[in-house]
Design a protein around this motif. Structure first.
Motif, mmCIF file in Angstrom:
data_model
loop_
_atom_site.group_PDB
_atom_site.id
_atom_site.type_symbol
_atom_site.label_atom_id
_atom_site.label_comp_id
_atom_site.label_asym_id
_atom_site.label_seq_id
_atom_site.Cartn_x
_atom_site.Cartn_y
_atom_site.Cartn_z
ATOM 1 N N GLU A 6 0.875 -1.128 0.009
ATOM 2 C CA GLU A 6 -0.045 0.020 -0.006
ATOM 3 C C GLU A 6 0.983 1.184 0.065
ATOM 4 O O GLU A 6 1.912 1.398 0.653
ATOM 5 C CB GLU A 6 -0.957 0.136 1.478
ATOM 6 N N ARG A 95 -0.397 -0.539 -4.561
ATOM 7 C CA ARG A 95 -1.715 -0.307 -4.259
ATOM 8 C C ARG A 95 -2.120 0.923 -3.618
ATOM 9 O O ARG A 95 -1.722 1.144 -2.618
ATOM 10 C CB ARG A 95 -2.107 -1.607 -3.128
ATOM 11 N N THR A 97 -3.796 3.868 -2.362
ATOM 12 C CA THR A 97 -5.257 4.133 -1.774
ATOM 13 C C THR A 97 -5.806 5.569 -1.680
ATOM 14 O O THR A 97 -6.810 5.895 -1.521
ATOM 15 C CB THR A 97 -5.350 3.367 -0.362
#
Length: 490
Positions: A6, A95, A97
């Protein structure tokens, strides 16, 4: 299941600093790993409002940030690409976010880019967190509550940059990302006479202003030469976000408590507020980029003269103060406010050219180009708002009043360096005998005036004052006042 690591991304735009950067502060507050990103976007690199001096200032700012990120084993990831293409590539490895940035009150192409990026984020389940910038609010219908909102912004203590250990993406990790991108060369000319970009240099200007230069701020603010040292000279550092208005205001407020020159500081602080006010106006009236805010002036038609425009841009109009200003601006990227107003007034009133013809040349030349200041000011000086006093500046009066010894004129017009001071202001008053004594030939060594001041001033005044009586102009003036008049906070 998405097993990619992330990542939260800070997208730098016109906020090129680490300290008091709300986007960076908010990203770090999540505790997640953070990448700080800047992209030289082709849509801006190719936009006519920008020039090499801007990109060099940005490069110097990024180099300065990277120097300050070294202790954290990190740096800004700098690419040259469309912003969505950058994020598409990042998504192949991470990833993402959340993305953090400030709300940019920019030109139309950045507004359209941001709308496209918003759709991109929604399609990729990314939360885009935007913070206000320098007190400018998005989505306001009027100014009823703006002063209170602006005050609350200025009253917040400037935010510190304090990442957790290893919270920022490391230099090796960023270098691995760079392998997939075109990375711009951050080298800039070492011999350029423009102000250097970066927070470090911005703080030097700010500190020297508060330490020794500000007492003469009001006395010299309109002087073309003296203002170069008595004004703060931090406008490019605010325009590109090396410094935040809030932190500058806080320092001025603190200094005022013990200063013997409180009025100078009050005047300086009022101009910081003034800047936010004008950018807010542009935020709420984005069509000002291409057309006058007062739609009643859209019927005003002016014939474009390529000869007039060329003479104005190159500083060869035959009016020394105008020509000195334009040559100084072209070479250094700076003019004080009074001289900026003077050259725009001369173009739009005496040369009777549309203010739109000044937009790109001046934006390219102003190192501190700020869209939210640029377009409202052009229209105000052109007399096309319907609510501001019509000011048609007299070049000779301003020359004699603000550069009485012709020091500024002779500095930027070397062909007049050896001319007696009265003639340096008005060389066209020389008789043939005086020209012979001074070994000077008007029309050869320096151009004749391209227009006559009194008649062109009268024409502009008559047309604009008559137009202000037009019903649509009056209705628009009422609309503008209702929308933008400030209400004092309680």
């Amino acid at each position: 299941m998405n097993t990619k690591p992330e990542l939260h991304v800070v997208w730098l735009k016109r906020d090129l600093r680490l300290q008091d950067n709300e986007a960076i502060y908010n990203a770090l507050a999540t505790g997640k790993q953070v990448l700080i990103l800047y992209s030289f976007e082709p849509l801006l690199l190719n936009d006519p409002h920008y020039s090499e001096r801007h990109w060099n200032f940005i490069k110097e700012s990024l180099v300065d940030i990277n120097h300050n990120l070294k202790p954290y084993n990190s740096k800004v990831f700098i690419a040259q690409s469309n912003i969505i293409a950058v994020f598409n590539q990042l998504l192949s490895k991470y990833r993402i976010t959340k993305v953090f940035s400030h709300q940019e009150t920019g030109i139309l192409v950045t507004y359209e880019r941001d709308k496209n990026f918003e759709r991109f984020c929604k399609n990729n389940l990314i939360t885009w967190v935007e913070n206000i910038n320098n007190g400018v609010q998005r989505g306001l219908k009027n100014r009823d509550n703006w002063m209170a909102l602006c005050n609350s912004y200025f009253e917040i203590t400037p935010l510190n940059f304090a990442p957790n250990t290893n919270q920022l993406l490391s230099i090796p990790e960023i270098e691995a990302i760079e392998a997939h991108f075109k990375i711009p060369d951050l080298t800039t000319p070492s011999n350029a006479i423009f102000q250097k970009g970066g927070r470090t240099m911005g703080l030097k200007y700010l500190n020297s202003f508060f330490k020794e230069r500000y007492p003469n701020y009001m006395q010299h603010i309109s002087k073309p030469e003296l203002s170069r040292s008595s004004c703060s000279r931090i406008s490019p550092y605010i325009a590109w976000g090396n410094l935040s208005i809030r932190e500058v205001y806080a320092q001025a407020f603190h200094l005022k408590k013990t200063s013997k020159h409180k009025k100078a500081l009050e005047a300086f602080m009022s101009r910081l507020r003034w800047q936010s006010h004008f950018i807010q106006k542009f935020e709420m009236e984005h069509t000002m980029e291409e057309a006058s805010i007062n739609k009643g002036f859209h019927k005003l038609k002016k014939s474009i003269s390529k000869d007039y425009l060329k003479a104005w841009k190159t500083g060869t109009t035959g009016y020394p103060i105008i020509d000195a200003c334009m040559r100084c601006l072209n070479e250094t990227g700076y003019l004080n406010f009074r001289m900026r107003a003077l050259v725009v007034s001369f173009l739009t009133h005496n040369l009777w050219q549309p203010w739109q013809e000044a937009t790109t040349h001046l934006s390219q030349m102003f190192l501190d180009f700020e869209p939210g200041i640029h377009f409202p000011q052009l229209q105000m000086q052109a007399g096309e708002t319907g609510i501001n006093m019509l000011r048609i500046y007299n070049p000779i009066k301003n020359s004699l009043e603000h550069d009485p010894d012709a020091r500024f004129i002779k500095k930027w017009l070397p062909e007049l360096k050896n001319i007696e001071t009265p003639f340096a202001h008005q060389p066209y008053l020389m008789t043939p005998l005086e020209e012979q004594f001074l070994n000077f030939k008007l029309g050869v060594d320096y151009p004749y005036p391209i227009v006559e001041l009194d008649s062109t001033r009268k024409k502009a005044s008559d047309v604009l004052w008559n137009l202000r009586k037009n019903k649509k102009v009056l209705n628009e003036s009422e609309r503008i006042l209702k929308k933008h008049t400030l209400k004092k906070s309680k």
